[in-house]
Write a protein that holds these residues in place. Structure first.
Motif, PDB file in Angstrom:
ATOM      1  N   ALA A 160       0.832  -1.206   0.000  1.00 11.11           N
ATOM      2  CA  ALA A 160       0.000   0.000   0.000  1.00 11.11           C
ATOM      3  C   ALA A 160       0.867   1.256   0.000  1.00 11.11           C
ATOM      4  N   THR A 161       1.928   1.252   0.793  1.00 11.10           N
ATOM      5  CA  THR A 161       2.851   2.390   0.812  1.00 11.10           C
ATOM      6  C   THR A 161       3.496   2.562  -0.555  1.00 11.10           C
ATOM      7  N   ALA A 162       3.981   1.454  -1.122  1.00 11.35           N
ATOM      8  CA  ALA A 162       4.582   1.512  -2.458  1.00 11.35           C
ATOM      9  C   ALA A 162       3.566   1.988  -3.487  1.00 11.35           C
ATOM     10  N   GLY A 163       2.325   1.566  -3.370  1.00  9.80           N
ATOM     11  CA  GLY A 163       1.278   1.982  -4.301  1.00  9.80           C
ATOM     12  C   GLY A 163       1.049   3.483  -4.291  1.00  9.80           C
ATOM     13  N   ARG A 164       1.078   4.080  -3.097  1.00 18.70           N
ATOM     14  CA  ARG A 164       0.930   5.546  -3.013  1.00 18.70           C
ATOM     15  C   ARG A 164       2.079   6.235  -3.723  1.00 18.70           C
ATOM     16  N   TRP A 165       3.295   5.743  -3.511  1.00 21.78           N
ATOM     17  CA  TRP A 165       4.449   6.338  -4.182  1.00 21.78           C
ATOM     18  C   TRP A 165       4.353   6.156  -5.689  1.00 21.78           C
ATOM     19  N   MET A 166       3.902   4.984  -6.143  1.00 22.47           N
ATOM     20  CA  MET A 166       3.794   4.717  -7.588  1.00 22.47           C
ATOM     21  C   MET A 166       2.803   5.668  -8.244  1.00 22.47           C
ATOM     22  N   ARG A 167       1.681   5.913  -7.575  1.00 16.71           N
ATOM     23  CA  ARG A 167       0.707   6.846  -8.142  1.00 16.71           C
ATOM     24  C   ARG A 167       1.287   8.247  -8.236  1.00 16.71           C
ATOM     25  N   THR A 168       2.172   8.600  -7.336  1.00 15.04           N
ATOM     26  CA  THR A 168       2.785   9.922  -7.342  1.00 15.04           C
ATOM     27  C   THR A 168       3.771  10.088  -8.490  1.00 15.04           C
ATOM     28  N   ILE A 169       4.592   9.066  -8.738  1.00 16.78           N
ATOM     29  CA  ILE A 169       5.661   9.206  -9.729  1.00 16.78           C
ATOM     30  C   ILE A 169       5.301   8.685 -11.111  1.00 16.78           C
ATOM     31  N   GLY A 170       4.247   7.865 -11.239  1.00 18.06           N
ATOM     32  CA  GLY A 170       3.943   7.247 -12.529  1.00 18.06           C
ATOM     33  C   GLY A 170       4.978   6.177 -12.826  1.00 18.06           C
ATOM     34  N   GLY A 171       4.886   5.528 -13.980  1.00 18.72           N
ATOM     35  CA  GLY A 171       5.889   4.556 -14.352  1.00 18.72           C
ATOM     36  C   GLY A 171       5.337   3.185 -14.694  1.00 18.72           C
ATOM     37  N   ASP A 172       6.209   2.179 -14.686  1.00 20.79           N
ATOM     38  CA  ASP A 172       5.871   0.831 -15.102  1.00 20.79           C
ATOM     39  C   ASP A 172       6.515  -0.213 -14.201  1.00 20.79           C
ATOM     40  N   TRP A 173       5.890  -1.392 -14.107  1.00 18.84           N
ATOM     41  CA  TRP A 173       6.484  -2.505 -13.376  1.00 18.84           C
ATOM     42  C   TRP A 173       7.646  -3.074 -14.159  1.00 18.84           C
ATOM     43  N   VAL A 174       8.627  -3.547 -13.438  1.00 19.03           N
ATOM     44  CA  VAL A 174       9.766  -4.252 -14.011  1.00 19.03           C
ATOM     45  C   VAL A 174       9.799  -5.611 -13.328  1.00 19.03           C
ATOM     46  N   ALA A 175       9.890  -6.674 -14.096  1.00 17.09           N
ATOM     47  CA  ALA A 175       9.950  -8.001 -13.512  1.00 17.09           C
ATOM     48  C   ALA A 175      11.299  -8.182 -12.810  1.00 17.09           C
ATOM     49  N   THR A 176      11.283  -8.778 -11.616  1.00 16.43           N
ATOM     50  CA  THR A 176      12.518  -9.048 -10.896  1.00 16.43           C
ATOM     51  C   THR A 176      12.653 -10.521 -10.638  1.00 16.43           C
TER      52      THR A 176
END
Length: 87
Positions: free
Chosen positions: A71-87
């Motif tokens: 959930a914390t990461a999700g808030r940051w992702m919405r702020t910065i935009g971008g794409d998932w990278v497979a790890t």
């Protein structure tokens, strides 16, 4: 939630989110992972110029640790935009 230094603990990154190039130091990145040895889950925001001057990562413990970290990461992702990278 507490702040930890990933250089001091064993961890496994589970997912990474990028807003720009993988090696671009000006492109913000978000990582979510597990602290090994029963240490909980973490969310990390890094390589964002002008970001908090505090080193460390948000660490969550307990039965809902993964949920809180994502959930914390999700808030940051919405702020910065971008794409998932497979790890």
């Amino acid at each position: 939630m507490e702040r930890v230094d990933l250089a001091q603990v064993r961890h496994a990154e589970r997912a990474r989110w990028l807003a720009g190039g993988e090696w671009d130091r000006a492109a913000p990145k978000v990582a979510v992972g597990e602290l090994l040895g029963g240490g909980g889950w973490y969310a990390r925001l890094y390589d964002w110029p002008g970001l908090w001057p505090r080193p460390g990562v948000c660490r969550y413990a307990g039965p809902d640790a993964e949920h809180y970290a994502r959930a914390t990461a999700g808030r940051w992702m919405r702020t910065i935009g971008g794409d998932w990278v497979a790890t």
